[in-house]
Enzyme design. Structure first.
Site, PDB file in Angstrom:
ATOM      1  N   GLU A   1      -9.521 -36.363  13.037  1.00  0.00           N
ATOM      2  CA  GLU A   1      -9.703 -37.795  12.745  1.00  0.00           C
ATOM      3  C   GLU A   1      -8.695 -38.640  13.530  1.00  0.00           C
ATOM      4  O   GLU A   1      -9.043 -39.703  14.047  1.00  0.00           O
ATOM      5  CB  GLU A   1      -9.593 -38.033  11.234  1.00  0.00           C
ATOM      6  CG  GLU A   1     -10.809 -37.461  10.506  1.00  0.00           C
ATOM      7  CD  GLU A   1     -10.701 -37.518   8.988  1.00  0.00           C
ATOM      8  OE1 GLU A   1      -9.689 -37.016   8.468  1.00  0.00           O
ATOM      9  OE2 GLU A   1     -11.603 -38.063   8.345  1.00  0.00           O
TER      10      GLU A   1
ATOM     11  N   ALA B   1      -4.583 -33.065   7.235  1.00  0.00           N
ATOM     12  CA  ALA B   1      -3.709 -33.646   6.222  1.00  0.00           C
ATOM     13  C   ALA B   1      -2.847 -32.534   5.638  1.00  0.00           C
ATOM     14  O   ALA B   1      -3.201 -31.362   5.734  1.00  0.00           O
ATOM     15  CB  ALA B   1      -4.560 -34.279   5.130  1.00  0.00           C
TER      16      ALA B   1
ATOM     17  N   GLY C   1      -7.926 -34.126   9.229  1.00  0.00           N
ATOM     18  CA  GLY C   1      -7.202 -35.326   9.648  1.00  0.00           C
ATOM     19  C   GLY C   1      -6.740 -35.228  11.102  1.00  0.00           C
ATOM     20  O   GLY C   1      -6.559 -36.252  11.771  1.00  0.00           O
TER      21      GLY C   1
ATOM     22  N   GLU D   1     -12.965 -30.113   5.699  1.00  0.00           N
ATOM     23  CA  GLU D   1     -12.585 -30.615   4.369  1.00  0.00           C
ATOM     24  C   GLU D   1     -13.493 -30.133   3.256  1.00  0.00           C
ATOM     25  O   GLU D   1     -13.043 -29.944   2.129  1.00  0.00           O
ATOM     26  CB  GLU D   1     -12.555 -32.144   4.364  1.00  0.00           C
ATOM     27  CG  GLU D   1     -11.370 -32.755   5.094  1.00  0.00           C
ATOM     28  CD  GLU D   1     -11.611 -32.952   6.570  1.00  0.00           C
ATOM     29  OE1 GLU D   1     -12.550 -32.337   7.120  1.00  0.00           O
ATOM     30  OE2 GLU D   1     -10.863 -33.720   7.190  1.00  0.00           O
TER      31      GLU D   1
HETATM   32  N1  CAA Z   1      -1.502 -28.522   5.123  1.00  0.00           N
HETATM   33  C1  CAA Z   1      -0.426 -27.852   4.672  1.00  0.00           C
HETATM   34  N2  CAA Z   1      -0.118 -26.597   5.055  1.00  0.00           N
HETATM   35  C2  CAA Z   1      -0.936 -26.017   5.948  1.00  0.00           C
HETATM   36  C3  CAA Z   1      -2.087 -26.659   6.465  1.00  0.00           C
HETATM   37  C4  CAA Z   1      -2.356 -27.984   6.015  1.00  0.00           C
HETATM   38  N3  CAA Z   1      -3.392 -28.692   6.475  1.00  0.00           N
HETATM   39  N4  CAA Z   1      -2.714 -25.823   7.317  1.00  0.00           N
HETATM   40  C5  CAA Z   1      -1.985 -24.701   7.340  1.00  0.00           C
HETATM   41  N5  CAA Z   1      -0.925 -24.807   6.518  1.00  0.00           N
HETATM   42  C6  CAA Z   1       0.135 -23.815   6.293  1.00  0.00           C
HETATM   43  C7  CAA Z   1      -0.384 -22.545   5.640  1.00  0.00           C
HETATM   44  O1  CAA Z   1      -0.397 -22.663   4.235  1.00  0.00           O
HETATM   45  C8  CAA Z   1       0.612 -21.511   6.125  1.00  0.00           C
HETATM   46  O2  CAA Z   1       1.761 -21.658   5.330  1.00  0.00           O
HETATM   47  P1  CAA Z   1       2.679 -20.386   4.987  1.00  0.00           P
HETATM   48  O3  CAA Z   1       3.127 -19.859   6.317  1.00  0.00           O
HETATM   49  O4  CAA Z   1       3.756 -20.960   4.150  1.00  0.00           O
HETATM   50  O5  CAA Z   1       1.770 -19.426   4.259  1.00  0.00           O
HETATM   51  C9  CAA Z   1       0.975 -21.997   7.518  1.00  0.00           C
HETATM   52  O6  CAA Z   1       0.596 -23.395   7.570  1.00  0.00           O
HETATM   53  C10 CAA Z   1       0.222 -21.275   8.632  1.00  0.00           C
HETATM   54  O7  CAA Z   1      -1.163 -21.258   8.320  1.00  0.00           O
HETATM   55  P2  CAA Z   1      -2.036 -19.921   8.422  1.00  0.00           P
HETATM   56  O8  CAA Z   1      -1.278 -18.781   7.854  1.00  0.00           O
HETATM   57  O9  CAA Z   1      -3.363 -20.242   7.857  1.00  0.00           O
HETATM   58  O10 CAA Z   1      -2.110 -19.734  10.002  1.00  0.00           O
HETATM   59  P3  CAA Z   1      -3.356 -19.410  10.914  1.00  0.00           P
HETATM   60  O11 CAA Z   1      -2.866 -19.462  12.304  1.00  0.00           O
HETATM   61  O12 CAA Z   1      -4.053 -18.186  10.414  1.00  0.00           O
HETATM   62  O13 CAA Z   1      -4.386 -20.623  10.696  1.00  0.00           O
HETATM   63  C11 CAA Z   1      -5.136 -22.883  10.588  1.00  0.00           C
HETATM   64  C12 CAA Z   1      -4.035 -21.919  11.068  1.00  0.00           C
HETATM   65  C13 CAA Z   1      -6.442 -22.606  11.330  1.00  0.00           C
HETATM   66  C14 CAA Z   1      -4.647 -24.270  10.876  1.00  0.00           C
HETATM   67  C15 CAA Z   1      -5.390 -22.680   9.064  1.00  0.00           C
HETATM   68  O14 CAA Z   1      -4.148 -22.744   8.400  1.00  0.00           O
HETATM   69  C16 CAA Z   1      -6.268 -23.728   8.446  1.00  0.00           C
HETATM   70  O15 CAA Z   1      -7.484 -23.598   8.498  1.00  0.00           O
HETATM   71  N6  CAA Z   1      -5.667 -24.774   7.843  1.00  0.00           N
HETATM   72  C17 CAA Z   1      -6.385 -25.764   7.081  1.00  0.00           C
HETATM   73  C18 CAA Z   1      -7.075 -26.732   7.960  1.00  0.00           C
HETATM   74  C19 CAA Z   1      -7.778 -27.757   7.127  1.00  0.00           C
HETATM   75  O16 CAA Z   1      -8.505 -27.449   6.202  1.00  0.00           O
HETATM   76  N7  CAA Z   1      -7.542 -29.022   7.479  1.00  0.00           N
HETATM   77  C20 CAA Z   1      -8.114 -30.115   6.779  1.00  0.00           C
HETATM   78  C21 CAA Z   1      -7.114 -30.629   5.830  1.00  0.00           C
HETATM   79  S1  CAA Z   1      -7.850 -31.791   4.733  1.00  0.00           S
HETATM   80  C22 CAA Z   1      -7.808 -33.242   5.553  1.00  0.00           C
HETATM   81  O17 CAA Z   1      -7.415 -33.333   6.665  1.00  0.00           O
HETATM   82  C23 CAA Z   1      -8.312 -34.345   4.669  1.00  0.00           C
HETATM   83  C24 CAA Z   1      -8.516 -35.656   5.300  1.00  0.00           C
HETATM   84  O18 CAA Z   1      -9.456 -35.872   6.033  1.00  0.00           O
HETATM   85  C25 CAA Z   1      -7.653 -36.743   4.916  1.00  0.00           C
END
Ligand code: CAA
Length: 698
Positions: free
Chosen positions: A105, A63, A102, A125
């Site tokens: 999912e 998400a 997500g 999450e």
């Molecule tokens: N939403 C919004 N922005 C996100 C994002 C997300 N889910 N995941 C990453 N980004 C953004 C980061 O903030 C970063 O932005 P900036 O360049 O502006 O700083 C950019 O994308 C790149 O991310 P990273 O610098 O972290 O890059 P990375 O290659 O080191 O890691 C990643 C990539 C493994 C995807 C890591 O960003 C990560 O772990 N992201 C979060 C994943 C997560 O927690 N997903 C679950 C979301 S909650 C959900 O999905 C709820 C639900 O069930 C409804």
């Protein structure tokens, strides 16, 4: 359809390509686009299957976290997942990079999943204070069984494709362009008339002892509630039919969404990314770094050398004498054999790191060609100045001269060289190959590309680097000194060190301040008190009872006795009755009538001291942004991540309340509890620390 989804037709397969860089987060435009694209595929004559792929470096990272806390926009993710799964067409997800939250999912809403060998999946999450809120807690247990689902969801860990295949999360691994292999796989499914395979129609998982599992996970979370709440959602998958389970998951998800822990954890997520993103370093090239010199092979120097070796640098370590050099070599080998045991490096790498990559020398001339030197010798200004004078004479032009001092004036150290622009502080935390924090301390004359190189080194070493200015203790130790003092005052006034430690570990700290003092060594605080005594303000309250213990040669864990008594072979210590006696004696001598404190009062004073000093650190420009303080405390001081850091904690409490508390404490001790002007300013403007973070980002 939005431009976030590209729709193409390949014979009887519609390909939906998600195009939302950098990581295809499922923002509202992506959700709308996907829903529209599924409608279009269903209406597209002759289409029998849908293939979902992601553009760029990931399938879908989840998400869009930046939408959390804002009004929801339709379609929501659970509805989208149900919509995808309900399609009469065969739906396939071809996954590469990460499929998280997500993202997984959506993939589980598809009927089949194929993934690239190097890809990872997961439901992280809980680390954001949430639970999988788009069917993850209902579909995953149906797919892989209840025990595995609980493990995957409550740890939030990333799972490599091979393990995901073994667990049954994905159906196939195949290397190649995700669209190409996805199309071939979809064709093969259509060729054998493979049926749609909605996970929601699979039987719910078997029941387990839910209450016991909930309690165990809650305990493991050290106060973090999201993993345990996720157990309740998985329970719903077992006890309720799918649609009712989805409703229960949504309720629990929305409950978590409202919590302070969710706010704190999301602040930590963005904070750890923003912390090394400094406006002044935009476009500044770091200097090349291949070899690192380390001066001093004690615990700190050996830890820094170990971290540098593990990151692939060539390391030259300098010690004074042959015996000390041998001991340093042994320390580094010991650290590296830990990495070998944990499977972080192979035996061949271990051999190379301890021989060809590492040179231990007693001769400063060995540093003539290194790109950066970190000095980690005794904390004494005259010793440091001598070291820097030698480095100045020996190191090549352009080499960076760094000090690992914890509190000494780096401007003064820099002035002892002919190249103050090349001098910087790199303050590691012990053990340096384990602890995540690095304070990059920028002195008055430090060149921008030297600062950029400090951050580049931190990144290469896998550290979270924070920019700090020069003052006694920089960001972290300066704030620590203040909140420790607040704790010391509470001890003098009647709270026991043991109650304080417990109140703070219950709040979520990894350790309480007195257990930390025992670990760090009581001699350090003793020396600091002596050093600061001459300039001490007459109103400053400093306990002396602990000096009595130090005078007897008890320095905490290393001598077996401190605030706690440590028995060999046993983890942790038991309260030292001598401490209670010494405190009572001091209270009597000072004429203090001990008062009682509740745990909540202890936490409040401790936190207010931290926030007030944090505000001063900001006023003085020692930290550029509140988030820099938050990340310092999170990564170097065991601050509970789910509070986001002290400044985030203050925002959550509301700054007017924090100021009111400080003013109340000031009635007892006006010298210590002087409210930082910044607090008053922010309140007057109706702003908070987050406002400052946002302003700094624009
Ligand atoms: N939403 C919004 N922005 C996100 C994002 C997300 N889910 N995941 C990453 N980004 C953004 C980061 O903030 C970063 O932005 P900036 O360049 O502006 O700083 C950019 O994308 C790149 O991310 P990273 O610098 O972290 O890059 P990375 O290659 O080191 O890691 C990643 C990539 C493994 C995807 C890591 O960003 C990560 O772990 N992201 C979060 C994943 C997560 O927690 N997903 C679950 C979301 S909650 C959900 O999905 C709820 C639900 O069930 C409804």
């Amino acid at each position: 359809m939005t431009d976030k989804i590209a729709y193409t037709r390949h014979d009887d397969i519609a390909v939906l390509r998600i195009q939302n860089p950098p990581v295809n987060a499922l923002g509202v435009a992506v959700r709308r686009g996907l829903a529209d694209a599924v409608d279009r595929a269903e209406a597209d004559a002759g289409v029998r299957a849908v293939l979902i792929v992601g553009d760029g470096r990931a399938f879908i990272a989840g998400a869009d976290i930046s939408e959390f806390g804002k009004p929801p926009m339709s379609p929501n993710l659970p509805d989208l997942c149900n919509r995808i799964e309900a399609s009469p067409l065969v739906v396939v997800a071809s996954m590469h990079g990460v499929s998280l939250g997500g993202g997984l999912e959506v993939a589980m809403a598809a009927h089949y999943r194929i993934a690239q060998p190097g890809s990872r999946v997961g439901l992280p999450e809980v680390h954001l204070g949430l639970l999988p809120g788009a069917g993850g807690t209902q579909r995953l247990p149906r797919l892989i069984g209840v025990e595995n689902a609980i493990e995957v969801i409550t740890t939030g860990r990333h799972i490599q494709a091979a393990e995901a295949l073994e667990l049954g999360i994905i159906d196939k691994i195949e290397e190649g362009d995700p669209e190409t292999v996805g199309l071939a796989y979809t064709k093969s499914l259509l060729a054998k008339d493979a049926p749609r395979r909605p996970i929601s129609e699979m039987p719910g998982p078997d029941p387990i002892d839910w209450d016991a599992t909930y309690a165990a996970i809650l305990k493991k979370g050290r106060g973090q509630i999201s993993p345990a709440t996720a157990v309740r959602a998985i329970q719903a998958a077992s006890e309720l039919e799918f649609s009712k389970g989805m409703t229960r998951e949504r309720e629990l998800f929305m409950e978590l969404m409202k919590t302070d822990q969710r706010k704190g954890l999301i602040h930590a997520f963005f904070g750890e990314r923003a912390v090394s993103n400094l406006p002044e370093l935009k476009g500044v090239e770091p200097r090349p770094l291949q070899s690192i010199g380390v001066i001093g092979g004690g615990t700190m120097g050996a830890g820094i050398a170990t971290a540098a070796l593990l990151a692939g640098f060539k390391v030259v370590l300098i010690e004074m004498k042959k015996e000390a050099a041998d001991a340093a070599q042994d320390r580094i080998s010991g650290n590296l054999s830990g990495a070998l045991k944990r499977g972080k490096i192979t035996q061949t790498q271990f051999d190379a790191l301890t021989t060809t990559a590492l040179e231990v020398s007693v001769n400063y001339d060995s540093l003539s060609d290194v790109d950066l030197v970190v000095e980690a010798v005794f904390e004494d200004m005259s010793v440091k100045k001598q070291v820097f004078a030698k480095l100045d004479a020996i190191c090549k032009p352009g080499a960076i001269l760094a000090t690992n001092t914890s509190y000494l004036d780096i401007n003064e150290i820099a002035a002892s060289t002919t190249r103050p622009k090349d001098v910087i502080g790199l303050h590691f935390f012990s053990p340096a190959h384990v602890m995540k924090l690095l304070e990059v301390v920028v002195a008055d004359q430090t060149a921008l590309d030297v600062t950029a190189t400090g951050f580049a080194l931190g990144k290469a070493l896998g550290k979270t680097s924070v920019r700090a200015g020069v003052c006694d203790g920089f960001i972290g130790n300066r704030i620590l000194a203040t909140y420790r003092t607040a704790a010391d005052h509470m001890v003098l006034d009647g709270a026991s060190p043991y109650q304080i430690d417990k109140a703070l570990t219950d709040f979520g700290f990894a350790m309480g301040p007195y257990a930390v003092a025992d670990l760090a060594g009581l001699d350090i605080g003793w020396a600091t008190r002596k050093r600061k005594a001459p300039e001490r303000h007459p109103d400053e309250r400093v306990p002396t009872y602990i000096d009595r213990l130090c005078e007897q040669g008890h320095f905490g864990q290393k001598t077996g006795q401190g605030y706690y008594i440590y028995e060999k072979g046993k983890r942790g210590g038991v309260p030292n009755p001598e401490i209670t006696r010494l405190i009572e004696a001091e209270q009597q001598a000072l004429g203090i009538t001990p008062q009682s404190f509740t745990d909540a009062q202890i936490v409040r004073r401790y936190m207010c001291a931290m926030v007030n000093e944090g505000a001063r650190v900001l006023e003085e420009g020692i930290a550029a942004r509140p988030l820099d303080i938050d990340m310092t405390l999170l990564f170097g001081y065991g601050f509970p991540r789910y509070w986001g850091g002290p400044m985030k904690w203050a925002d959550i409490q509301g700054l007017p309340q924090v100021l009111a508390d400080i003013e109340e404490y000031a009635c007892e001790d006006a010298w210590f509890w002087r409210p930082a002007p910044l607090l008053r300013d922010l309140i007057a403007k109706g702003q908070d620390f987050e406002h400052m973070n946002k302003e700094a980002a624009t």
